[in-house]
Design a protein around this motif. Sequence first.
Motif, PDB file in Angstrom:
ATOM      1  N   VAL A   1       2.451  -6.758   5.473  1.00 39.53           N
ATOM      2  CA  VAL A   1       1.989  -5.430   5.080  1.00 39.53           C
ATOM      3  C   VAL A   1       3.211  -4.578   4.781  1.00 39.53           C
ATOM      4  O   VAL A   1       4.099  -4.447   5.625  1.00 39.53           O
ATOM      5  N   THR A   2       3.244  -4.021   3.591  1.00 32.88           N
ATOM      6  CA  THR A   2       4.339  -3.152   3.189  1.00 32.88           C
ATOM      7  C   THR A   2       3.756  -1.826   2.740  1.00 32.88           C
ATOM      8  O   THR A   2       2.898  -1.790   1.853  1.00 32.88           O
ATOM      9  N   VAL A   3       4.209  -0.760   3.377  1.00 34.36           N
ATOM     10  CA  VAL A   3       3.721   0.582   3.051  1.00 34.36           C
ATOM     11  C   VAL A   3       4.889   1.366   2.481  1.00 34.36           C
ATOM     12  O   VAL A   3       5.866   1.646   3.165  1.00 34.36           O
TER      13      VAL A   3
ATOM     14  N   LYS B   1      -3.375   4.192  17.271  1.00 40.45           N
ATOM     15  CA  LYS B   1      -4.642   4.724  17.765  1.00 40.45           C
ATOM     16  C   LYS B   1      -5.170   5.793  16.815  1.00 40.45           C
ATOM     17  O   LYS B   1      -4.435   6.681  16.385  1.00 40.45           O
ATOM     18  N   GLY B   2      -6.455   5.695  16.485  1.00 41.46           N
ATOM     19  CA  GLY B   2      -7.071   6.651  15.575  1.00 41.46           C
ATOM     20  C   GLY B   2      -6.937   6.281  14.108  1.00 41.46           C
ATOM     21  O   GLY B   2      -7.578   6.894  13.248  1.00 41.46           O
ATOM     22  N   ARG B   3      -6.105   5.280  13.812  1.00 42.74           N
ATOM     23  CA  ARG B   3      -5.914   4.864  12.416  1.00 42.74           C
ATOM     24  C   ARG B   3      -6.357   3.420  12.171  1.00 42.74           C
ATOM     25  O   ARG B   3      -6.812   3.111  11.066  1.00 42.74           O
TER      26      ARG B   3
ATOM     27  N   ALA C   1       0.843  -1.191   0.000  1.00 41.73           N
ATOM     28  CA  ALA C   1       0.000   0.000   0.000  1.00 41.73           C
ATOM     29  C   ALA C   1       0.876   1.238   0.000  1.00 41.73           C
ATOM     30  O   ALA C   1       2.021   1.198   0.479  1.00 41.73           O
ATOM     31  N   GLN C   2       0.356   2.302  -0.529  1.00 37.36           N
ATOM     32  CA  GLN C   2       1.051   3.585  -0.475  1.00 37.36           C
ATOM     33  C   GLN C   2       0.688   4.298   0.823  1.00 37.36           C
ATOM     34  O   GLN C   2      -0.375   4.032   1.414  1.00 37.36           O
ATOM     35  N   PRO C   3       1.541   5.169   1.280  1.00 37.78           N
ATOM     36  CA  PRO C   3       1.189   5.956   2.475  1.00 37.78           C
ATOM     37  C   PRO C   3      -0.162   6.639   2.306  1.00 37.78           C
ATOM     38  O   PRO C   3      -0.462   7.187   1.230  1.00 37.78           O
ATOM     39  N   GLY C   4      -0.971   6.551   3.360  1.00 30.68           N
ATOM     40  CA  GLY C   4      -2.297   7.137   3.325  1.00 30.68           C
ATOM     41  C   GLY C   4      -3.395   6.196   2.883  1.00 30.68           C
ATOM     42  O   GLY C   4      -4.578   6.503   3.064  1.00 30.68           O
ATOM     43  N   GLU C   5      -3.021   5.085   2.305  1.00 34.84           N
ATOM     44  CA  GLU C   5      -4.025   4.119   1.842  1.00 34.84           C
ATOM     45  C   GLU C   5      -4.486   3.217   2.988  1.00 34.84           C
ATOM     46  O   GLU C   5      -4.011   3.337   4.127  1.00 34.84           O
ATOM     47  N   SER C   6      -5.407   2.320   2.648  1.00 38.12           N
ATOM     48  CA  SER C   6      -6.001   1.428   3.647  1.00 38.12           C
ATOM     49  C   SER C   6      -5.837  -0.036   3.235  1.00 38.12           C
ATOM     50  O   SER C   6      -5.760  -0.349   2.055  1.00 38.12           O
ATOM     51  N   LEU C   7      -5.815  -0.885   4.241  1.00 41.43           N
ATOM     52  CA  LEU C   7      -5.872  -2.331   4.060  1.00 41.43           C
ATOM     53  C   LEU C   7      -6.752  -2.913   5.164  1.00 41.43           C
ATOM     54  O   LEU C   7      -6.846  -2.340   6.257  1.00 41.43           O
ATOM     55  N   ARG C   8      -7.356  -4.058   4.882  1.00 39.98           N
ATOM     56  CA  ARG C   8      -8.150  -4.758   5.877  1.00 39.98           C
ATOM     57  C   ARG C   8      -7.617  -6.177   6.018  1.00 39.98           C
ATOM     58  O   ARG C   8      -7.636  -6.944   5.069  1.00 39.98           O
ATOM     59  N   LEU C   9      -7.177  -6.489   7.215  1.00 45.89           N
ATOM     60  CA  LEU C   9      -6.667  -7.821   7.506  1.00 45.89           C
ATOM     61  C   LEU C   9      -7.771  -8.672   8.117  1.00 45.89           C
ATOM     62  O   LEU C   9      -8.642  -8.170   8.816  1.00 45.89           O
TER      63      LEU C   9
ATOM     64  N   SER D   1      -5.020   5.253   6.805  1.00 47.38           N
ATOM     65  CA  SER D   1      -3.923   6.230   6.898  1.00 47.38           C
ATOM     66  C   SER D   1      -2.598   5.527   7.162  1.00 47.38           C
ATOM     67  O   SER D   1      -1.839   5.904   8.073  1.00 47.38           O
ATOM     68  N   LEU D   2      -2.333   4.523   6.378  1.00 45.57           N
ATOM     69  CA  LEU D   2      -1.125   3.733   6.591  1.00 45.57           C
ATOM     70  C   LEU D   2       0.127   4.581   6.448  1.00 45.57           C
ATOM     71  O   LEU D   2       0.197   5.511   5.635  1.00 45.57           O
ATOM     72  N   GLU D   3       1.125   4.223   7.244  1.00 46.14           N
ATOM     73  CA  GLU D   3       2.417   4.918   7.254  1.00 46.14           C
ATOM     74  C   GLU D   3       3.521   3.892   6.986  1.00 46.14           C
ATOM     75  O   GLU D   3       3.344   2.702   7.275  1.00 46.14           O
ATOM     76  N   PRO D   4       4.646   4.340   6.467  1.00 54.61           N
ATOM     77  CA  PRO D   4       5.753   3.389   6.228  1.00 54.61           C
ATOM     78  C   PRO D   4       6.140   2.625   7.492  1.00 54.61           C
ATOM     79  O   PRO D   4       6.559   1.459   7.410  1.00 54.61           O
TER      80      PRO D   4
END
Length: 126
Positions: free
Chosen positions: A122-124, A65-67, A12-20, A85-88
Motif C-alpha cells: 500500500v502506497t499513499v 482507529k476510526g479509519r 492511493a492519494q491521501p484521503g482515499e480508500s483501499l480494501r485489502l 482516509s488513508l494517510e502517507p
Amino acid sequence: QVQLVESGGGLAQPGESLRLSCAASGFTFSSYAMGWYRQAPGKECEMVAGIASAGNSTDYADSVKGRFTISRDNAKNTVYLQMDSLEPEDTAKYYCNAPGTTGTIAPGCWGRFDYWGQGTQVTVSS
C-alpha cells in the motif's frame, strides 16, 4: 499447509480508500482470530487490526482507529481490511496472520503461523 494470500493493495492519494483481502487455507479458518499487520521500511512491524474467530470482537492500533475496519467471511475463509482516509504514514506492506486467541492488538508482528504470505503493498502519496 497454511497459505495466506494478501491482495488489494495499490497506490492511493491521501484521503482515499483501499480494501485489502486475505484468502486463507490449510487450517480451520473459523477457529482462529485473524489480524492485519504492516511493515514499512525503517519502521517497526506493527499489528494494526485484529478480529475474533466469530467476528464479534475487533481491536485496532491507535494509529488506524476510526479509519480502518477489519471484517471476515468465515464461509469464504477470507479476512478483509477496509482502509479509509488513508494517510502517507499508512504506506507499508500489509500482511495477515493469526494473532492471539482474541485478536487483541499486541506489540510487533507475532503470528501463530510461521508462514507469512507475500503481503500486499500500500502506497499513499499525492
